[in-house]
Design a protein around this motif. Structure first.
Motif, PDB file in Angstrom:
ATOM      1  N   PHE A  19       0.847  -1.308  -0.001  1.00  0.00           N
ATOM      2  CA  PHE A  19       0.143   0.081  -0.006  1.00  0.00           C
ATOM      3  C   PHE A  19       0.822   1.090  -0.052  1.00  0.00           C
ATOM      4  O   PHE A  19       2.139   1.079  -0.050  1.00  0.00           O
ATOM      5  CB  PHE A  19      -1.026   0.085   1.208  1.00  0.00           C
ATOM      6  CG  PHE A  19      -0.215   0.080   2.661  1.00  0.00           C
ATOM      7  CD1 PHE A  19      -0.451   1.287   3.233  1.00  0.00           C
ATOM      8  CD2 PHE A  19       0.054  -1.067   2.954  1.00  0.00           C
ATOM      9  CE1 PHE A  19       0.511   1.376   4.492  1.00  0.00           C
ATOM     10  CE2 PHE A  19       0.862  -1.102   4.401  1.00  0.00           C
ATOM     11  CZ  PHE A  19       1.069   0.341   5.154  1.00  0.00           C
ATOM     12  N   ASP A  20       0.170   2.603  -0.254  1.00  0.00           N
ATOM     13  CA  ASP A  20       1.038   3.715  -0.225  1.00  0.00           C
ATOM     14  C   ASP A  20       1.385   4.223   1.237  1.00  0.00           C
ATOM     15  O   ASP A  20       0.569   4.175   2.071  1.00  0.00           O
ATOM     16  CB  ASP A  20      -0.109   4.688  -1.064  1.00  0.00           C
ATOM     17  CG  ASP A  20       0.841   6.218  -1.141  1.00  0.00           C
ATOM     18  OD1 ASP A  20       1.941   6.283  -0.836  1.00  0.00           O
ATOM     19  OD2 ASP A  20       0.007   6.858  -1.703  1.00  0.00           O
ATOM     20  N   THR A  21       2.630   4.110   1.492  1.00  0.00           N
ATOM     21  CA  THR A  21       3.371   4.198   2.775  1.00  0.00           C
ATOM     22  C   THR A  21       3.647   5.592   2.997  1.00  0.00           C
ATOM     23  O   THR A  21       4.055   6.347   2.094  1.00  0.00           O
ATOM     24  CB  THR A  21       4.472   3.238   3.001  1.00  0.00           C
ATOM     25  OG1 THR A  21       5.430   3.485   2.135  1.00  0.00           O
ATOM     26  CG2 THR A  21       3.816   1.800   3.101  1.00  0.00           C
ATOM     27  N   VAL A  22       3.958   6.123   4.273  1.00  0.00           N
ATOM     28  CA  VAL A  22       4.497   7.141   4.939  1.00  0.00           C
ATOM     29  C   VAL A  22       5.483   6.594   5.680  1.00  0.00           C
ATOM     30  O   VAL A  22       4.961   5.889   6.678  1.00  0.00           O
ATOM     31  CB  VAL A  22       3.755   8.377   5.366  1.00  0.00           C
ATOM     32  CG1 VAL A  22       4.412   9.462   5.786  1.00  0.00           C
ATOM     33  CG2 VAL A  22       2.631   8.592   4.163  1.00  0.00           C
ATOM     34  N   GLY A  44       7.983   5.710  -5.842  1.00  0.00           N
ATOM     35  CA  GLY A  44       6.666   5.296  -6.455  1.00  0.00           C
ATOM     36  C   GLY A  44       5.713   5.471  -5.261  1.00  0.00           C
ATOM     37  O   GLY A  44       5.669   6.668  -4.621  1.00  0.00           O
ATOM     38  N   LEU A  45       5.117   4.632  -4.833  1.00  0.00           N
ATOM     39  CA  LEU A  45       4.032   4.794  -3.630  1.00  0.00           C
ATOM     40  C   LEU A  45       4.625   4.447  -2.056  1.00  0.00           C
ATOM     41  O   LEU A  45       4.035   4.596  -1.315  1.00  0.00           O
ATOM     42  CB  LEU A  45       2.634   4.147  -4.027  1.00  0.00           C
ATOM     43  CG  LEU A  45       2.054   4.373  -5.068  1.00  0.00           C
ATOM     44  CD1 LEU A  45       0.704   3.608  -5.199  1.00  0.00           C
ATOM     45  CD2 LEU A  45       1.667   5.679  -4.883  1.00  0.00           C
ATOM     46  N   LEU A  67      -3.044   7.795   3.308  1.00  0.00           N
ATOM     47  CA  LEU A  67      -4.380   8.303   3.459  1.00  0.00           C
ATOM     48  C   LEU A  67      -5.272   7.526   4.550  1.00  0.00           C
ATOM     49  O   LEU A  67      -4.725   6.356   4.529  1.00  0.00           O
ATOM     50  CB  LEU A  67      -5.277   8.517   2.121  1.00  0.00           C
ATOM     51  CG  LEU A  67      -4.511   9.399   0.902  1.00  0.00           C
ATOM     52  CD1 LEU A  67      -5.412   8.961  -0.346  1.00  0.00           C
ATOM     53  CD2 LEU A  67      -4.716  10.893   1.362  1.00  0.00           C
ATOM     54  N   ILE A  68      -6.356   7.984   4.932  1.00  0.00           N
ATOM     55  CA  ILE A  68      -7.166   7.219   5.959  1.00  0.00           C
ATOM     56  C   ILE A  68      -7.571   6.178   5.301  1.00  0.00           C
ATOM     57  O   ILE A  68      -8.073   6.231   4.068  1.00  0.00           O
ATOM     58  CB  ILE A  68      -8.281   7.926   6.504  1.00  0.00           C
ATOM     59  CG1 ILE A  68      -7.658   9.233   7.425  1.00  0.00           C
ATOM     60  CG2 ILE A  68      -9.315   7.166   6.979  1.00  0.00           C
ATOM     61  CD1 ILE A  68      -8.796  10.184   7.607  1.00  0.00           C
TER      62      ILE A  68
END
Length: 85
Positions: A19-22, A44-45, A67-68
């Motif tokens: 998934f799109d991580t931070v 990328g993400l 994102l949530i």
């Protein structure tokens, strides 16, 4: 928790996550502590950040969704030296 034996740079990466991580790096166990590094979408993400750490300091690495509702399996890699550009 990450504790370095000597002052050095380390690369923190979530490459391969589903998934799109931070990535956030703090000096306390809670998000309200001093943030020393953060990245969103360097590769990328997924996230990648260089931490320039001090000897005998504790660092706490947090992986979050961008994102949530973004969640899933994640990969966390910490390696010696700065991240590749």
């Amino acid at each position: 928790r990450l504790r370095l034996d000597e002052a050095q740079s380390v690369c923190i990466s979530t490459a391969g996550s589903s998934f799109d991580t931070v990535v956030y790096v703090h000096q306390t166990r809670c998000h309200d502590g001093a943030q020393v590094a953060c990245d969103d979408d360097a590769i990328g993400l997924q996230s990648r950040v260089t931490l320039n750490g001090e000897a005998a300091e504790d660092y706490y690495i947090f992986v979050d969704g961008a994102l949530i509702g973004f969640a899933g399996e994640y990969t966390l890699e910490v390696s010696a030296g700065p991240c590749d550009p």
